[in-house]
Design a protein around this motif. Structure first.
Motif, short mmCIF file in Angstrom:
data_model
loop_
_atom_site.label_atom_id
_atom_site.label_comp_id
_atom_site.label_asym_id
_atom_site.label_seq_id
_atom_site.Cartn_x
_atom_site.Cartn_y
_atom_site.Cartn_z
N ARG A 1 10.65 38.69 -16.43
CA ARG A 1 10.72 37.44 -16.31
C ARG A 1 12.25 37.06 -15.76
O ARG A 1 12.38 36.15 -14.86
N ARG A 2 13.40 37.48 -16.56
CA ARG A 2 14.73 37.01 -16.06
C ARG A 2 14.98 37.54 -14.59
O ARG A 2 15.96 36.84 -13.94
N ASP A 3 14.44 38.70 -14.14
CA ASP A 3 14.77 39.04 -12.86
C ASP A 3 13.85 38.23 -11.89
O ASP A 3 14.36 37.84 -10.93
N GLY A 4 12.85 37.90 -12.30
CA GLY A 4 11.86 36.95 -11.46
C GLY A 4 12.58 35.54 -11.22
O GLY A 4 12.80 34.85 -10.03
N GLU A 5 13.33 35.20 -12.41
CA GLU A 5 14.16 33.83 -12.15
C GLU A 5 15.35 33.93 -11.29
O GLU A 5 15.55 32.95 -10.41
N GLU A 6 16.01 35.20 -11.15
CA GLU A 6 17.08 35.55 -10.34
C GLU A 6 16.35 35.53 -8.72
O GLU A 6 16.89 35.03 -7.82
N MET A 7 15.34 35.95 -8.58
CA MET A 7 14.56 36.35 -7.28
C MET A 7 14.11 34.90 -6.82
O MET A 7 14.31 34.56 -5.50
N VAL B 1 1.08 34.60 -13.47
CA VAL B 1 2.46 35.04 -12.95
C VAL B 1 3.30 33.78 -12.49
O VAL B 1 2.71 32.75 -12.42
N GLU B 2 4.51 33.87 -12.60
CA GLU B 2 5.26 32.97 -12.14
C GLU B 2 6.55 33.35 -11.09
O GLU B 2 6.76 34.57 -10.81
N HIS B 3 7.29 32.38 -10.59
CA HIS B 3 8.50 33.03 -9.54
C HIS B 3 7.65 33.54 -8.53
O HIS B 3 8.24 34.66 -8.09
N VAL B 4 6.66 33.32 -7.73
CA VAL B 4 5.87 34.18 -6.68
C VAL B 4 6.61 33.95 -5.33
O VAL B 4 6.76 32.93 -4.94
N VAL B 5 6.95 34.99 -4.76
CA VAL B 5 7.81 34.93 -3.56
C VAL B 5 7.24 36.09 -2.55
O VAL B 5 7.34 37.33 -2.67
N ARG B 6 6.22 35.51 -1.47
CA ARG B 6 5.62 36.18 -0.62
C ARG B 6 6.22 36.47 0.64
O ARG B 6 7.16 35.58 1.06
N VAL C 1 14.81 46.63 -6.51
CA VAL C 1 15.05 45.64 -5.75
C VAL C 1 16.54 45.22 -5.72
O VAL C 1 17.48 45.36 -7.07
N TRP C 2 17.35 45.12 -4.71
CA TRP C 2 18.77 44.42 -4.67
C TRP C 2 18.79 42.96 -3.91
O TRP C 2 18.14 42.80 -3.05
N LEU C 3 19.37 42.14 -4.57
CA LEU C 3 19.56 40.49 -4.08
C LEU C 3 21.02 40.97 -3.54
O LEU C 3 22.05 40.97 -4.11
N VAL C 4 21.08 40.52 -2.19
CA VAL C 4 22.41 40.80 -1.31
C VAL C 4 23.05 39.44 -0.93
O VAL C 4 22.16 39.07 -0.14
N GLY C 5 24.20 38.96 -1.34
CA GLY C 5 24.56 37.92 -0.82
C GLY C 5 25.11 37.92 0.59
O GLY C 5 25.14 38.96 1.34
N PRO C 6 25.43 36.81 1.26
CA PRO C 6 25.96 36.72 2.60
C PRO C 6 27.01 37.60 2.81
O PRO C 6 27.24 38.15 3.98
N ASN C 7 27.95 37.84 1.88
CA ASN C 7 29.01 38.73 1.86
C ASN C 7 28.92 40.21 1.81
O ASN C 7 29.87 40.93 2.15
N GLY C 8 27.47 40.61 1.65
CA GLY C 8 26.96 41.96 1.62
C GLY C 8 27.22 42.38 0.22
O GLY C 8 27.12 43.83 -0.16
N ARG C 9 27.51 41.78 -0.71
CA ARG C 9 27.94 42.19 -2.10
C ARG C 9 26.48 41.95 -2.83
O ARG C 9 25.71 40.93 -2.78
N VAL C 10 26.18 42.96 -3.54
CA VAL C 10 24.87 42.89 -4.56
C VAL C 10 25.48 41.93 -5.69
O VAL C 10 26.10 41.89 -6.24
N GLN C 11 24.36 40.82 -5.53
CA GLN C 11 24.52 39.88 -6.77
C GLN C 11 23.56 40.28 -7.99
O GLN C 11 23.86 39.87 -9.05
N HIS C 12 22.45 41.13 -7.62
CA HIS C 12 21.66 41.46 -8.92
C HIS C 12 20.78 42.51 -8.47
O HIS C 12 20.41 42.56 -7.43
N THR C 13 20.70 43.58 -9.30
CA THR C 13 19.43 44.59 -8.88
C THR C 13 19.01 44.66 -10.17
O THR C 13 19.11 44.60 -11.26
#
Length: 185
Positions: free
Chosen positions: A165-171, A125-130, A81-93
């Motif tokens: 879990r740390r990635d789930g917090e970022e998501m 589970v926690e931080h569920v994003v459907r 998974v890549w979390l991509v900001g509005p500027n097109g930069r990867v914030q977290h993978t």
């Protein structure tokens, strides 16, 4: 005699097609009210169904052709998974462990979230994003609560894409309702 056989086959085929159409209608009408009208894949796919090109020197680099702007990019082939900001930069993978049901490559939106629930496999589970469903299986990201997580039971249909879990917090901070989720191969 040959004309009669062809007519019978044509009649049976028409009846079968009609029956399948009727059953499909019944299935859609019987869907729980909470699931009716949920957004499905976007009308304008931003991603080709083929595997997006990868940077062989940097396997964690954002795949070319994964869309533009703010989005979550999920590769079903690479389990990443890549979390991509509005500027097109990867914030977290980060790497993930998919459930037994994969979403189809397309562009979706986050439709619902839950802070903490029990997954379809019985794991807290926690931080569920459907973001979609495949048949009767809801698909989304989540982090297992606890130290160890066993491999998913292949006999249980689950769309839970598990994160650390740390990635789930970022998501959780990034993927609010309406944020695009781009699924690629």
């Amino acid at each position: 005699m040959a004309g009669t056989s062809a007519g019978i086959v044509a009649g049976l085929t028409a009846a079968a097609v009609g029956a399948v159409g009727f059953l499909a209608y019944q299935a859609s009408a019987a869907a729980p009210a909470g699931l009716r009208g949920l957004p499905g894949p976007s009308a304008s796919p931003a991603v080709a169904a083929t595997k997006a090109p990868r940077d062989k020197r940097n396997p964690t680099a954002l795949p070319i052709g994964s869309g533009r702007g703010e989005r979550v990019v999920y590769s079903v082939d690479d389990d990443r998974v890549w979390l991509v900001g509005p500027n097109g930069r990867v914030q977290h993978t980060f790497r993930v462990r998919p459930g037994s049901v994969d979403p189809l490559p397309d562009t979706y939106e986050v439709t619902s979230r839950s802070n903490a629930i029990t997954g379809t496999d019985g794991t807290p589970v926690e931080h569920v994003v459907r973001f979609t469903s495949v048949g009767d299986v809801v698909v989304g990201f989540s982090a297992a609560v606890g130290e160890t997580v066993s491999a998913p039971d292949p006999s249980v249909k689950t769309g839970g894409i598990r994160e650390e879990r740390r990635d789930g917090e970022e998501m959780w901070k990034f993927a609010t309702i309406g944020v695009r989720v781009v699924v690629i191969r």
